[in-house]
Write an enzyme that holds these catalytic residues in place. Structure first.
Site, short mmCIF file in Angstrom:
data_model
loop_
_atom_site.label_atom_id
_atom_site.label_comp_id
_atom_site.label_asym_id
_atom_site.label_seq_id
_atom_site.Cartn_x
_atom_site.Cartn_y
_atom_site.Cartn_z
N VAL A 219 -0.08 -3.12 6.97
CA VAL A 219 -1.11 -3.37 6.27
C VAL A 219 -2.15 -2.81 6.47
CG1 VAL A 219 -0.22 -6.01 6.15
CG2 VAL A 219 -1.45 -5.10 8.24
N GLY A 220 -2.14 -1.68 6.70
CA GLY A 220 -3.39 -0.49 7.07
C GLY A 220 -3.18 -0.12 8.64
N GLY B 218 0.93 -1.41 0.03
CA GLY B 218 -0.13 -0.07 0.02
C GLY B 218 0.99 1.07 -0.19
N ALA C 15 -4.12 13.18 5.90
CA ALA C 15 -4.20 14.44 6.90
C ALA C 15 -4.98 15.51 6.16
CB ALA C 15 -2.80 14.79 7.04
N ILE D 199 2.23 3.16 2.61
CA ILE D 199 3.46 2.93 3.62
C ILE D 199 4.42 2.17 2.85
CG2 ILE D 199 4.15 2.24 5.92
CD1 ILE D 199 1.62 3.57 7.04
N HIS E 281 5.05 28.17 -19.82
CA HIS E 281 5.92 27.35 -20.79
C HIS E 281 7.28 27.55 -20.30
CE1 HIS E 281 7.76 24.67 -24.09
NE2 HIS E 281 8.53 25.98 -24.38
N VAL F 208 0.94 -14.07 3.73
CA VAL F 208 2.11 -14.34 4.90
C VAL F 208 1.31 -15.24 5.69
CG1 VAL F 208 3.45 -13.26 6.83
CG2 VAL F 208 3.34 -12.18 4.53
P1 FAD Z 1 -3.36 11.55 14.28
O1 FAD Z 1 -2.51 12.40 13.64
O2 FAD Z 1 -3.14 10.08 14.65
O3 FAD Z 1 -3.25 12.24 15.66
C1 FAD Z 1 -4.02 11.87 16.86
C2 FAD Z 1 -3.52 12.43 18.20
O4 FAD Z 1 -4.28 12.19 19.07
C3 FAD Z 1 -2.36 11.65 18.58
O5 FAD Z 1 -1.37 12.82 18.96
C4 FAD Z 1 -2.79 10.92 19.60
O6 FAD Z 1 -1.66 10.84 20.48
C5 FAD Z 1 -3.67 11.80 20.44
N1 FAD Z 1 -4.80 11.02 20.99
C6 FAD Z 1 -5.43 9.97 20.80
N2 FAD Z 1 -6.24 9.36 21.78
C7 FAD Z 1 -5.97 10.39 22.82
C8 FAD Z 1 -6.62 10.70 24.18
N3 FAD Z 1 -7.68 10.08 24.69
N4 FAD Z 1 -6.25 11.96 24.88
C9 FAD Z 1 -5.44 12.67 24.25
N5 FAD Z 1 -4.66 12.51 23.27
C10 FAD Z 1 -5.11 11.40 22.45
N6 FAD Z 1 -1.54 11.23 5.06
C11 FAD Z 1 -1.13 12.40 4.33
O7 FAD Z 1 -2.32 12.82 4.02
N7 FAD Z 1 -0.25 12.57 3.52
C12 FAD Z 1 0.89 11.58 3.99
O8 FAD Z 1 2.03 11.86 3.05
C13 FAD Z 1 0.85 10.74 4.75
N8 FAD Z 1 1.98 10.01 5.23
C14 FAD Z 1 1.85 8.96 6.05
C15 FAD Z 1 2.97 8.18 6.44
C16 FAD Z 1 3.04 7.41 7.29
C17 FAD Z 1 4.08 6.65 7.66
C18 FAD Z 1 1.68 7.20 8.17
C19 FAD Z 1 1.63 6.36 9.35
C20 FAD Z 1 0.65 7.95 7.89
C21 FAD Z 1 0.71 8.90 6.91
N9 FAD Z 1 -0.27 9.76 6.37
C22 FAD Z 1 -0.42 10.82 5.49
C23 FAD Z 1 -1.70 9.60 7.19
C24 FAD Z 1 -2.00 10.71 8.07
O9 FAD Z 1 -0.85 10.63 9.27
C25 FAD Z 1 -3.04 10.48 9.02
O10 FAD Z 1 -4.01 10.48 8.09
C26 FAD Z 1 -3.13 11.67 9.97
O11 FAD Z 1 -2.31 11.78 10.98
C27 FAD Z 1 -4.60 11.61 10.56
O12 FAD Z 1 -4.75 12.62 11.67
P2 FAD Z 1 -5.77 12.66 12.98
O13 FAD Z 1 -5.59 13.92 13.33
O14 FAD Z 1 -7.18 12.14 12.47
O15 FAD Z 1 -4.78 11.62 13.77
P1 NAD Z 2 -2.92 0.73 2.84
O1 NAD Z 2 -4.21 0.28 3.02
O2 NAD Z 2 -2.64 1.83 1.99
O3 NAD Z 2 -2.16 -0.71 2.36
C1 NAD Z 2 -2.11 -1.82 3.11
C2 NAD Z 2 -1.81 -3.08 1.94
O4 NAD Z 2 -1.53 -4.23 2.55
C3 NAD Z 2 -2.86 -3.21 1.21
O5 NAD Z 2 -2.37 -3.35 -0.31
C4 NAD Z 2 -3.38 -4.45 1.77
O6 NAD Z 2 -4.01 -5.17 0.48
C5 NAD Z 2 -2.32 -5.20 2.13
N1 NAD Z 2 -2.43 -6.26 3.12
C6 NAD Z 2 -3.40 -6.27 4.08
N2 NAD Z 2 -3.35 -7.39 4.80
C7 NAD Z 2 -2.28 -8.01 4.38
C8 NAD Z 2 -1.61 -9.01 4.56
N3 NAD Z 2 -2.09 -10.15 5.75
N4 NAD Z 2 -0.68 -9.65 4.10
C9 NAD Z 2 0.02 -9.02 3.05
N5 NAD Z 2 -0.87 -7.69 2.37
C10 NAD Z 2 -1.89 -7.44 3.29
O7 NAD Z 2 -2.49 0.84 4.18
P2 NAD Z 2 -1.01 1.46 4.76
O8 NAD Z 2 0.01 1.62 3.79
O9 NAD Z 2 -0.59 0.73 6.06
O10 NAD Z 2 -1.43 2.97 5.17
C11 NAD Z 2 -2.13 3.12 6.08
C12 NAD Z 2 -3.06 4.57 5.97
O11 NAD Z 2 -2.00 5.58 6.14
C13 NAD Z 2 -3.47 4.57 4.40
O12 NAD Z 2 -4.90 4.78 4.85
C14 NAD Z 2 -2.99 5.78 3.93
O13 NAD Z 2 -3.82 6.72 3.19
C15 NAD Z 2 -2.19 6.57 4.97
N6 NAD Z 2 -1.05 6.90 4.23
C16 NAD Z 2 -1.24 7.85 3.34
C17 NAD Z 2 0.17 8.35 2.87
C18 NAD Z 2 0.02 9.48 1.80
O14 NAD Z 2 -0.91 10.15 1.88
N7 NAD Z 2 1.22 9.65 0.93
C19 NAD Z 2 1.21 7.67 3.20
C20 NAD Z 2 1.37 6.81 4.06
C21 NAD Z 2 0.23 6.44 4.64
#
Ligand code: FAD
Ligand code: NAD
Length: 475
Positions: free
Chosen positions: A277-278, A190, A327, A192, A451, A245
Site C-alpha cells: 500500500v505504498g 499499485g 531509483a 508492487i 525497420h 480491507v
Molecule cells: P534505499 O534503496 O531504500 O536505500 C537506503 C539505504 O540506506 C538502505 O541500504 C538502508 O539500509 C540504509 N540506511 C538507512 N538508514 C541508515 C542509517 N541511519 N545508517 C546507515 N544506513 C542506513 N524503483 C525503480 O525505479 N524501478 C523499479 O523497478 C523499482 N522496483 C521496485 C520493486 C520493489 C519490490 C520495491 C520495494 C521498490 C522498487 N523501486 C523501484 C523503488 C526503489 O527501490 C527505490 O526508489 C530506491 O531504492 C530508493 O533509493 P534510496 O537510495 O533513496 O533508498
Molecule cells: P503505490 O503507491 O504504487 O501503490 C499503492 C496502492 O495501494 C495504491 O493504488 C493505493 O490506492 C493502494 N492502497 C493504499 N492503502 C490501501 C488500503 N488500505 N487498502 C487497499 N489499497 C490501498 O505503492 P507500492 O506499490 O507499495 O510501491 C511503493 C513505491 O515503490 C512506489 O512509490 C513505487 O514508485 C516504487 N516502486 C516502483 C517500481 C517501478 O518503478 N517499476 C516497482 C515497485 C515499486
C-alpha cells in the site's frame, strides 16, 4: 581522533551510492555508511533497489514470464515442449545470484572511485559529524564538510493487517517465497501489487488484488490504464477496485481477510497476503537532537530543489525526500548533489522523469497524461499507434498495446508519451530524450527509425498526432 572527509553519505541505495561515486570522481574524500543486511545475514550495499526491490523483482518477472510463455505461447511458434516443470528453488537461486553480482559490483565501483565503504549505522550529529556504529559494534565518529542523507524508505504497514513475515508479508518477503502460494492476496493495486501479483500468477497462484480506490492506476493515462486492466483480467489477475480491507488475521496455515466494497462486506481466504500500500520515508535513528534538519508533515526530510536541507552543508536525496520513489530519480539527485558540492553545475529536471511498470504488457510513461493536459486547459492533439500494426511486435508475438503521444496544439511541444506494450520501458527513453531536449512532435516525425523495430511505433504515433501515420489509421 576522528576521520575527516569532504563528504560522508549515509545510505548506500541507488541515491546514496551514486552520490559517493560522483564525489569520488570529483576528487573529494568520501565515505559511505550503510547498514543493509540481507535475510541470509550478509551485509551489502545497494539498498532496497538492488537487494529487495528493482533487481530481484525484475529477475523474477523475467523468469516467470519465460515460464508462462513456454507454457502458453511457444506452441504458437511451432516449439513443442513436453513435461514443462517449474523449479522454483533454481529460479530463486538465480534471483539471489543476480542480486549478489550487482551488489558486489558496487564494491568494485567504490574501489575505482576511491570511496571508503563502511558497513554500519550512521547518525548525523550537530556540526556535521557522523556517529558510526559498525556491524561489529565498534563506534567511531567521522567529521565531514558535507553530509548526504540517503536513508531511503520502508513499506507502510496497516494496523489492522498485522505483519508476521510468514503469512502476512511485505514485498521483500514476497520476493523470497520458497513455494508458490495456491491462493495469494495482495492489498494495493499499485506498482508492487501488479508486478508481484504478475510473478506469482504466472507461476500458478490464484491472485486476488484488493484496491481501495475505485479508479485503476489513477497516475497513468486512462487510455493506457483501461487497456492494462483488460489484459490483467485476461491473465487471471482478479483486481477488485473500491475494496476496503477492514482486517486480516492468520488462521492456522492461511489468512482470513475481511473487506468491503459497494456490494457489502466480504471475506476472503488466502495462503499468503502481501501488503503493498505504498512506502514511507525512513529516518529512524538517523538524526541526533539539534542537527537543524527538518522533516515535513509526512516524515520526508525537507529539501529545496537542489536537495539542500535546513542545516548547512547537509543534503538529502532519494526516497527520503519529496518526489516519486524511483531509483533513477534518487540517482540523479545523488549525482547532482555531489556535483554541487564540488562546485560544478547540477540540476534535476523533475518534469521529465520516466515511470515504468514491468508487467506484460509493460507500461511506461513520461510527462503529462491526457487527463492532466485537459485539466490544464492548453489545447492539445493526440496520436496513437497500436502494436498490432507493428511488424516487429507481430513477429515477437507481442502485438498487444499502443503508443500514445499528447502534444500541444499551439507550438507542437511533446507534453506526454504513454506506452503499453513490449519493451515499453526501453521505448520510453526516446520520448524522455526528446522532451529533455524540448523536441517538437515534428522532430520525432522527421527522425528515421530502423525497420522493423518496436521504436517505429513511437515514430508512427508522432505522425498520427498530425494525422500523417503511414502504417496506422490515424486515430
Ligand atoms: P534505499 O534503496 O531504500 O536505500 C537506503 C539505504 O540506506 C538502505 O541500504 C538502508 O539500509 C540504509 N540506511 C538507512 N538508514 C541508515 C542509517 N541511519 N545508517 C546507515 N544506513 C542506513 N524503483 C525503480 O525505479 N524501478 C523499479 O523497478 C523499482 N522496483 C521496485 C520493486 C520493489 C519490490 C520495491 C520495494 C521498490 C522498487 N523501486 C523501484 C523503488 C526503489 O527501490 C527505490 O526508489 C530506491 O531504492 C530508493 O533509493 P534510496 O537510495 O533513496 O533508498
Ligand atoms: P503505490 O503507491 O504504487 O501503490 C499503492 C496502492 O495501494 C495504491 O493504488 C493505493 O490506492 C493502494 N492502497 C493504499 N492503502 C490501501 C488500503 N488500505 N487498502 C487497499 N489499497 C490501498 O505503492 P507500492 O506499490 O507499495 O510501491 C511503493 C513505491 O515503490 C512506489 O512509490 C513505487 O514508485 C516504487 N516502486 C516502483 C517500481 C517501478 O518503478 N517499476 C516497482 C515497485 C515499486
Amino acid at each position: 581522533m576522528s576521520d575527516v572527509y569532504d563528504v560522508v553519505v549515509i545510505g548506500g541505495g541507488p541515491a546514496g551510492y551514486p552520490a559517493a561515486i560522483r564525489a569520488g570522481q570529483n576528487k573529494l574524500k568520501v565515505a559511505l555508511v550503510d547498514e543493509w543486511q540481507n535475510t541470509d545475514g550478509s551485509y551489502a550495499f545497494g539498498g532496497t533497489c538492488l537487494n529487495a526491490g528493482c533487481i530481484p523483482s525484475k529477475a523474477l518477472l523475467e523468469s516467470s514470464e519465460l515460464y508462462q510463455r513456454a507454457k502458453d505461447e511457444f506452441a504458437t511458434h511451432g516449439i513443442k515442449i513436453g513435461g514443462l516443470t517449474l523449479d522454483l528453488a533454481a529460479m530463486q537461486k538465480r534471483r539471489a545470484s543476480v542480486v549478489k553480482t550487482m551488489t558486489n559490483g558496487i564494491n568494485t565501483l567504490f574501489k575505482a572511485a576511491g570511496v571508503v565503504g563502511i558497513q554500519g549505522h550512521g547518525k548525523l550529529l550537530p556540526g556535521n559529524k557522523v556517529l558510526v556504529k559498525g556491524v561489529d559494534g565498534a563506534e567511531s565518529t567521522l567529521e565531514a564538510k558535507h553530509v548526504v542523507l540517503a536513508s531511503g524508505s520502508t513499506p507502510i504497514r496497516l494496523k489492522t493487517v498485522p505483519h508476521d513475515g510468514k503469512y502476512i508479508v511485505d514485498s521483500w518477503n514476497a520476493l523470497e517465497f520458497d513455494a508458490v502460494p495456491a491462493r495469494l492476496g495482495v492489498i494495493g493495486a499499485g506498482v508492487i501489487g501488479l508486478e508481484l501479483g504478475s510473478v506469482w500468477r504466472r507461476l500458478g497462484s490464484e491472485v486476488v488484488v484488493l484496491e481501495a480506490l475505485e479508479q485503476f492506476l489513477p497516475m497513468v493515462d486512462q487510455t493506457i490504464a483501461k487497456e492494462a486492466q483488460r489484459h490483467f483480467k485476461k491473465q487471471g489477475l482478479d483486481i477488485k477496485l473500491g475494496a476496503k480491507v477492514s482486517s486480516a488475521a492468520v488462521a492456522g496455515e492461511s489468512v482470513d481477510v475481511i473487506y468491503a466494497d459497494a456490494q457489502g462486506e466480504h471475506s476472503l481466504q488466502v495462503d499468503k497476503l502481501v501488503v503493498a500500500v505504498g512506502r514511507r520515508p525512513f529516518t529512524q535513528g538517523l538524526l541526533a537532537e539539534g542537527t537543524g534538519v527538518q522533516l515535513d508533515e509526512r516524515g520526508f526530510i525537507k529539501v529545496d530543489e537542489h536537495c539542500r536541507t535546513d542545516a548547512d552543508n547537509v543534503w538529502a536525496v532519494g526516497d527520503v525526500v519529496r518526489g516519486p520513489m524511483l531509483a533513477h530519480k534518487g540517482k540523479e539527485e545523488g549525482v547532482m548533489v555531489a556535483d554541487l558540492i564540488a562546485g560544478h553545475f547540477g540540476e534535476v529536471n523533475y518534469k521529465v522523469i520516466p515511470s515504468v511498470i514491468y508487467t506484460a504488457p509493460e507500461i511506461a510513461w513520461v510527462g503529462q497524461t491526457e487527463e492532466q493536459v485537459k485539466a490544464g486547459g492548453r489545447p492539445y492533439k493526440v496520436g496513437t499507434f497500436p502494436f498490432a500494426a507493428s511488424g516487429r511486435a507481430r513477429a515477437m508475438e507481442a502485438a498487444a498495446g499502443m503508443v500514445k503521444i499528447v502534444s500541444a496544439k499551439d507550438d507542437d511541444e511533446v507534453l506526454g508519451v504513454h506506452v503499453i506494450g513490449p519493451m515499453a520501458g526501453e521505448l520510453i527513453s526516446e520520448a524522455v530524450l526528446a522532451m529533455e531536449y524540448s523536441a517538437s512532435t515534428e522532430d520525432i516525425q522527421r527522425t528515421i527509425h530502423a525497420h522493423p523495430t518496436l521504436a517505429e511505433a513511437m515514430h508512427e504515433a508522432a505522425l498520427a498526432v498530425d494525422k500523417k501515420a503511414i502504417d496506422g489509421l490515424n486515430r
